[in-house]
Design an enzyme around this catalytic site. Structure first.
Site, mmCIF file in Angstrom:
data_model
loop_
_atom_site.group_PDB
_atom_site.id
_atom_site.type_symbol
_atom_site.label_atom_id
_atom_site.label_comp_id
_atom_site.label_asym_id
_atom_site.label_seq_id
_atom_site.Cartn_x
_atom_site.Cartn_y
_atom_site.Cartn_z
ATOM 1 N N ARG A 21 0.818 -1.212 0.000
ATOM 2 C CA ARG A 21 0.000 0.000 0.000
ATOM 3 C C ARG A 21 0.852 1.262 0.000
ATOM 4 N NH1 ARG A 21 -5.023 2.164 -1.227
ATOM 5 N NH2 ARG A 21 -5.253 4.092 -0.057
ATOM 6 N N GLU A 22 1.951 1.240 0.740
ATOM 7 C CA GLU A 22 2.758 2.442 0.906
ATOM 8 C C GLU A 22 3.548 2.804 -0.345
ATOM 9 O OE1 GLU A 22 2.864 4.614 3.196
ATOM 10 O OE2 GLU A 22 2.058 3.702 5.022
#
Length: 645
Positions: A492-493
């Site tokens: 996600r990051e």
């Protein structure tokens, strides 16, 4: 950051480079030293090399003042399919504008190709200086009146407007209003110099209200110009709504007519205030949202009305507000799930079960929640792997040979520019093949982007890779953290880009802020070099995993709260925990005030399940993490909560 703005490219292992790669790097050094004779020699020796256009590009860019226009024009034409062509033309047009070569500028500028504000200003100045049109002055006014500080390119437009007495008081006030709305106080103050002394005094009063909007409890002097009074009031209320939404609501109700607000303007302010109340979970939020939505609902106010209903388990209101959503919004998996939950809690379980069945076929957060309700296995729906002809692909797209060479010499920023240009120009049905090649070259973030552009969501093999497995498993064991959770956060990051940096400074695979890295690094006793080198994959993984472990312990093993804290910071998450009830976790997640954090938590939980299935050939059920949130889950505060990721 511009792709060539950082001369400190990573240094590759020279021994591993080919002769052409070494010559190319030597040529780049010659360009930086502006050794024109040596540059010419290198260009000759590297003629035909796939990266040769980069030498001409950097040479022309760094010497743009002394490079003949004809040479740049020839480069742009010859490299029209290369992203360097558009880049060089952009800088060339800026050069032509700065040097006031207006006719050359107009001959090569196309507004459809370039939308940058500085080029629009140069284009207008070129018109005014060569072939003024009736609409040229209007263009100048529009470019000046943006509420943003003028760039060097646009500043002459202000001089033109002043010289030709086209800068009116109403224009200045409107620009000030826009600047104040953007919190551009310095620029607004600069603009006030165009006002009369009496008007500057009014502006100074506006500044005081901007600093302390509660001063609006005292009526503004009636001698102020009507539109200015209204602007001061509206901007002040917007500012006040952040600090004291209840007072803001009272003042709008009390003074809207005094300042001549029409119904739409009053409703707009009430909408802003209602959302502020809702984000702070204020008791008055529901009634004001009801009032606003009854008059003129918007997507945001309806969504918040639903989120408050979820926060209070008000299922009748969920059903009522759901019916007010737009049809396309109603069919989203999110609101289908909450429709089912509301039906389940209002004695209509059969209808709820059918919705759960439809959702449970999906591989996402709500599909997993629905499968839990039905006690069914999760559906991952992977598409089969495909074989690609690498050589055919490389021959077809000229960007790929350049990318291969750029990766070899560690020019990652330039390689990424080539990738993005390729993805934008490639045929849609070949994006998956390009994504396979990107994966083979360990460019996982590019593969993920390519599949997203192709809307290919079922290629789990490429969308959820597991690079850096050894350091991930080591960090997971050392800090007692689920490796799938680490991968979920990483996915996600950064989508596995090691050198990525956000505008606020979050860096690397797990997007750690420097202060967070320093705090957790000192806490676990690593050397300073570890938390200073956040683009190093091993360092980033170790610190990010340790921070997850710290947050997990801080929030007493509640992975949902720890995940939210990784994104928004522990202090905020503590504020979001209800202190008067225990809230089911799915309801808490979808009532998180921050849109980004709400999406983040759902994505990380979803990805964690997928990575568990890939790493272990089995997975935990999402319901195992959905511990009720409230009261006992509140973490103890300490000074470390100042650290925010």
């Amino acid at each position: 950051m511009l792709f060539f703005s950082n001369p400190n490219f990573a240094k590759p292992d020279i021994a591993s480079l080919t002769e052409q790669q070494r010559l190319f790097l030597e040529a780049y050094d010659a360009i930086n030293k502006k050794d024109r004779a040596l540059i010419a020699d290198y260009k000759k020796r590297l003629s035909g090399y796939v990266l040769a256009p980069y030498l001409s590009f950097f040479d022309f860019y760094k010497n743009i003042d002394s490079t003949p226009n004809s040479a740049i024009e020839q480069f742009v034409i010859q490299n029209k399919d290369n992203h360097l062509s558009g880049r060089l033309k952009y800088y060339w047009l800026n050069h032509l504008g700065r040097s006031q070569q207006w006719r050359s500028f107009l001959a090569h500028y196309n507004s459809e190709d370039f939308t940058a504000q500085n080029l629009k200003c140069y284009a207008t100045l070129a018109e005014l200086n060569t072939q003024p049109k009736p609409e040229s002055s209007d263009k100048a006014k529009a470019l000046w009146q943006t509420g943003k500080p003028l760039s060097r390119a646009c500043q002459p437009l202000e001089n033109y407007l002043i010289k030709n007495k086209l800068l009116t008081g109403s224009m200045v006030w409107e620009n000030i209003n826009m600047a104040m709305g953007r919190d551009e106080i310095t620029y607004a103050t600069k603009l006030s110099k165009h006002l009369s002394q009496n008007e500057r005094n009014i502006f100074q009063a506006w500044l005081k209200i901007h600093k302390d909007p509660s001063q609006l409890t005292q009526p503004l002097p009636s001698e102020y110009p009507g539109q200015v009074r209204q602007n001061i009031f509206i901007q002040g209320i917007k500012k006040l709504s952040k600090k004291d939404p209840k007072l803001a609501q009272k003042l709008v109700t009390q003074d809207a007519k005094r300042y001549g607000l029409n119904q739409a303007e009053e409703l707009s302010l009430m909408r802003i205030i209602s959302l502020r109340l809702a984000r702070n979970y204020q008791p008055d939020a529901k009634s004001l949202l009801d009032q606003v939505n009854e008059t003129d609902s918007s997507e945001s106010t309806l969504r918040w009305q639903l989120q408050l209903a979820l926060r209070h388990s008000d299922w009748a209101s969920v059903l009522e507000v759901y019916e007010k959503l737009e049809d396309d919004e109603k069919t989203t998996e999110k609101w289908q799930y909450w429709l089912a939950r509301a039906l389940d809690n209002t004695q209509e379980p059969k209808k709820a079960q059918q919705i759960y069945k439809n959702l449970a076929t999906k591989r996402n957060f709500y599909g997993f929640l629905a499968a839990d309700k039905l006690k069914q296995d999760y559906q991952f729906n992977p598409s089969p792997s495909k074989k690609i002809d690498v050589n055919e692909l490389i021959q077809k797209y000229s960007q790929l040979p350049r990318i291969k060479e750029l990766l070899a010499i560690d020019w990652l920023l330039n390689a990424n520019r080539e990738w993005y240009h390729l993805l934008q120009t490639a045929k849609n049905d070949e994006l998956e093949a390009i994504s396979y090649l990107a994966t083979d070259w360990q460019q996982h973030n590019i593969a993920i982007r390519g599949l997203a552009m192709a809307e290919n969501w079922n290629n789990i093999e490429l969308r959820f890779p597991t690079p850096h497995k050894t350091p991930v498993l080591q960090a997971a064991k050392q800090h007692a953290v689920d490796p799938a959770w680490i991968y979920g956060v990483m996915r996600r990051e950064s989508a596995f880009a090691t050198d990525i940096r956000s505008p606020v400074g979050a860096t690397g695979l797990m997007q750690l802020m420097p202060n967070t890295a320093r705090f957790i690094g000192q806490k676990i006793g690593v050397k300073p070099q570890t938390y200073k080198n956040l683009t190093n994959a091993e360092s980033n993984i170790e610190l990010g995993s340790a921070y997850l472990s710290y947050l997990n312990e801080k929030f007493q093993g509640n992975r949902i709260l720890a995940t939210a804290a990784y994104n928004a910071g522990p202090n905020r998450v503590e504020d979001w925990i209800p202190d008067d009830q225990q809230l089911p976790a799915d309801q808490w997640i979808d009532s998180i005030p921050f849109n980004e954090t709400r999406r983040y938590v759902k994505a990380v939980l979803e990805y964690t399940i997928i990575f568990q299935s890939l790493l272990n050939q089995k997975y935990d059920r999402l319901e195992n993490y959905l511990l009720p949130i409230g009261q006992l889950q509140s973490a103890k505060s300490d000074s470390s909560t100042l650290v925010k990721n």
